[in-house]
Design an enzyme around this catalytic site. Sequence first.
Site: not given
Length: 343
Positions: A61-62
């Site tokens: 995630y990111s």
Amino acid sequence: MKYRQLGKSGLMVSELCLGAMSFGGDGYWKVVGALDYPSSKKLVDMALDAGVNFFDTADVYSHGQSEEILGKAIKEKRNEIVLATKVRGRMSKDINDVGLSRKHIIDSCNQSLRRLGTDYIDLYVMHSFDPITPLEETLGALSDLVHQGKVRYIGASNFTAWQLMKALAVSKENHFEKFVSLQAIYSLISRDVEYELVPLLRDQGLGLTPWSPLGGGFLSGKYRKDKPMPEDSRRTNEQQNFIPIDLDKGYAIVDALEEIANNHKASISQAALNYLLRKPAVSSVLIGATKPHQLEDNLQATNWEMSPEEVSRLDELSKLNPIYPHWMLQFTYMDRTSVENFF
């Protein structure tokens, strides 16, 4: 807030789990949300104040930003929190920086611990199956991490039933740690887990932690028949419109959710979440938000209970089409309950 066992483990988790996919917002993940630390911290504090003790993120995630933000946001209450993160996705151009090999799992765990600012991960989740790595290698590496104290429980996500059952068998045969939970897509418009996975989870004692419980926002109530698509909605973005939906059935489900929600002075989103909390095998439902008012509304979903009649109504509206061998098994099971039909 109510709490449930995570599968048949001794770990108690809140009925709602705050997902941190929207924290950071780098690259692809920007379409989900791009919350900076102050905005993310506000959501985390709201969840904590409501009694949420379960938080979920992933290394991909990111590109690690979500882990960094979440770790910083929960630091003061780390010992009171059940913290989950995931491993499997590609993290760099390095040929081995992906998958469920011993190398990638151990390296990724150490990096996640650093980003999260913690000494241990409560629930380490395999983000998906790895078709080229033997399960013995994967589960052996995970067991080593548990024995080292870096991980306390392990879980799976996005596994098929045969993959999950094989993993459980490999763990039993080799005395490895076993998965205690499965994170899978589950909502009124995505009930596929009920074909094979839910029966498996109930039989083997694993907890189900549904992701995308609002069907990518479709079950929030802002998508209605004969009304234009909201311009700022997630489903107008091609990257987020990946959940297949039978629109006619979906609109009928939303209409029914609205009636049920009104009966309980609740929102449509709350009704969709409450429905899942009435389903067998569910331990905790993952929720996400980009705005405080969205989270505030979702958190109210545990304050009331849908009646069995209301659940049945939604079951009927969203029922799955029978597929083989399920329709054949349903027919053959009749001989266990009805002698008259066969003589």
